[in-house]
Design a protein around this motif. Structure first.
Motif, PDB file in Angstrom:
ATOM      1  N   GLN A 200       7.307  -4.283 -17.188  1.00  0.00           N
ATOM      2  CA  GLN A 200       7.873  -2.980 -16.856  1.00  0.00           C
ATOM      3  C   GLN A 200       8.837  -2.501 -17.937  1.00  0.00           C
ATOM      4  OE1 GLN A 200      10.735  -2.935 -13.803  1.00  0.00           O
ATOM      5  NE2 GLN A 200      10.850  -0.711 -13.658  1.00  0.00           N
ATOM      6  N   ASN A 213       9.021   6.724 -11.523  1.00  0.00           N
ATOM      7  CA  ASN A 213       7.951   6.851 -10.522  1.00  0.00           C
ATOM      8  C   ASN A 213       8.049   5.637  -9.583  1.00  0.00           C
ATOM      9  OD1 ASN A 213       5.560   7.068  -9.066  1.00  0.00           O
ATOM     10  ND2 ASN A 213       4.420   7.884 -10.818  1.00  0.00           N
ATOM     11  N   LYS A 214       8.774   5.791  -8.480  1.00  0.00           N
ATOM     12  CA  LYS A 214       9.065   4.654  -7.595  1.00  0.00           C
ATOM     13  C   LYS A 214       7.805   4.067  -6.976  1.00  0.00           C
ATOM     14  CE  LYS A 214      13.711   6.275  -6.451  1.00  0.00           C
ATOM     15  NZ  LYS A 214      13.686   7.357  -7.441  1.00  0.00           N
ATOM     16  N   GLY A 215       6.865   4.912  -6.587  1.00  0.00           N
ATOM     17  CA  GLY A 215       5.635   4.406  -5.990  1.00  0.00           C
ATOM     18  C   GLY A 215       4.843   3.561  -6.966  1.00  0.00           C
ATOM     19  N   LEU A 216       4.765   4.011  -8.215  1.00  0.00           N
ATOM     20  CA  LEU A 216       4.042   3.255  -9.226  1.00  0.00           C
ATOM     21  C   LEU A 216       4.741   1.928  -9.519  1.00  0.00           C
ATOM     22  CD1 LEU A 216       1.694   3.170 -11.224  1.00  0.00           C
ATOM     23  CD2 LEU A 216       3.151   4.377 -12.880  1.00  0.00           C
ATOM     24  N   VAL A 218       6.624   0.143  -7.434  1.00  0.00           N
ATOM     25  CA  VAL A 218       6.390  -0.757  -6.298  1.00  0.00           C
ATOM     26  C   VAL A 218       4.981  -1.344  -6.360  1.00  0.00           C
ATOM     27  CG1 VAL A 218       6.164  -0.861  -3.790  1.00  0.00           C
ATOM     28  CG2 VAL A 218       8.094   0.350  -4.813  1.00  0.00           C
ATOM     29  N   ALA A 219       3.991  -0.516  -6.634  1.00  0.00           N
ATOM     30  CA  ALA A 219       2.613  -1.000  -6.729  1.00  0.00           C
ATOM     31  C   ALA A 219       2.463  -1.988  -7.889  1.00  0.00           C
ATOM     32  CB  ALA A 219       1.664   0.182  -6.906  1.00  0.00           C
ATOM     33  N   SER A 222       4.101  -5.265  -6.822  1.00  0.00           N
ATOM     34  CA  SER A 222       3.305  -5.880  -5.758  1.00  0.00           C
ATOM     35  C   SER A 222       2.080  -6.576  -6.326  1.00  0.00           C
ATOM     36  CB  SER A 222       2.884  -4.827  -4.732  1.00  0.00           C
ATOM     37  OG  SER A 222       4.016  -4.221  -4.143  1.00  0.00           O
TER      38      SER A 222
END
Length: 364
Positions: A200, A213-216, A218-219, A222
């Motif tokens: 990252q 981009n918080k969703g990206l 987290v994915a 994960s």
């Protein structure tokens, strides 16, 4: 000291009596003069003096009592400040580094390094398991000491703090040992998260909008956590553990032997006849470790600063480092091969056990 205090008190008492009597006599004379009993240039009559003496006798002359010797003042020491888990770990690391940097009893860390290194060359998987148990022991011990320090306001070096910390560490280590497979899976998840964090940072440097981009994010995390958990669950990490254990063991053994050879050369002077131009230079065991893995390490060993260090293209190649690294590479190859052969034997034994179990179930 007590006698001097009493003598000073008695002297103060006598001075107070004398000062009080003088003050009262002077006050009586002034009062008589103001009342016209004594005129200018006259002396007081006997009657006036007698009356003044009678008046003075009627008064009670008081003086402060002598001070009692109360002995030395006692102060209550302040209670120690509570220590956090991070602070306790910092102190432990500092104490270990101080011991490793000390020139006294260096045979202890060198000897331990040799023994642990040999075990790491042969039993990488077992070393990994016991490292996890040790980490669980240390974690529980530090957390318990931090809680005791906060609740009871006692220092980390207090006996009760140490006892509770050791008890909690033993319980945590035993639990980790009993559920070692679950701990290994948890380490896989942590490994995946650490790998994801490193990638990252690299991606964020290339594209600053990635971290927003918080969703990206987290994915992304994960994915790596699930992958790490799966790999460790399926025991796909065993070859990596074998390689890492062999590498670490070879470094420990090589550095320990280098330290021992140099120490013996300095003590018994056996290089005087075999290598007359050698100038052995001692150091701590940790100096030998740094010397093997880094060019910036202190020049230590048998050939330190001698003519036995060749110079190629304006660069001096230190013979001690060349020999130590070459020996570590040989140990790594041997240790890795030994561990891989053991892993293959375990796989064959597991398959034979499964076949035997299936045959027994079929016959039943």
């Amino acid at each position: 000291m007590a006698q001097m205090s009493r003598a000073a008190a008695m002297l103060g008492f006598v001075l107070a009596l004398a000062t009080g009597a003088a003050a009262e006599s002077a006050g009586a004379v002034v009062a008589a003069m103001r009342g016209g009993v004594v005129g200018k240039g006259q002396v007081p009559s006997a009657t006036v003096l007698a009356d003044d003496d009678k008046h003075n006798d009627d008064k009670e002359t008081t003086a402060p009592p002598p001070e009692e010797d109360e002995g030395p003042a006692t102060t209550t020491p302040p209670s120690p400040e509570p220590e956090s888990a991070q602070s306790i770990l910092h102190h432990i690391a500092k104490e270990v580094k101080t011991q490793l940097d000390s020139n006294e009893h260096q045979w202890i860390p060198a000897g331990l390094a040799f023994v642990i290194g040999v075990v790491m060359l042969i039993e990488g998987d077992e070393v990994f398991r016991w490292l996890l148990v040790g980490a669980a022991f240390l974690l529980c011990c530090v957390l318990a000491e931090s809680e005791i320090s906060t609740v009871w306001q006692v220092g980390r070096h207090d006996a009760i703090t140490r006892i509770v910390g050791i008890e909690a560490g033993l319980v945590g280590g035993y639990i980790a040992l009993q559920g070692i497979d679950g701990v290994v899976v948890a380490v896989g998840a942590v490994f995946g998260a650490a790998l994801g964090m490193g990638l990252q940072q690299q991606l964020s440097a290339l594209n600053p909008d990635f971290k927003d981009n918080k969703g990206l994010v987290v994915a992304f995390y994960s994915l790596f956590i699930i992958a790490g958990t799966y790999l460790f669950k399926r025991k796909k990490h065993v070859r990596i553990i074998a390689a890492a254990s062999a590498l670490g063991g070879s470094l420990l053994v090589s550095s320990a032997i280098s330290w021992a050879v140099t120490a013996s050369a300095l003590k018994f002077q056996w290089t005087a006849s075999a290598l007359p131009d050698a100038t052995p230079k001692a150091g701590t065991w940790l100096d030998f470790v740094v010397f093997l893995v880094s060019r910036d390490g202190h020049d230590v060993g048998i050939f330190a600063g001698s003519k036995y260090n060749p110079s190629i293209m304006d660069h001096t190649w230190r013979t001690d480092r060349i020999v130590g690294v070459a020996f570590a590479v040989i140990l790594f190859i041997v240790g890795f091969k030994v561990q891989i052969n053991k892993l293959k034997s375990k796989v064959v034994e597991a398959r034979e056990q499964d076949s035997l179990t299936e045959a027994l179930l079929a016959s039943a």
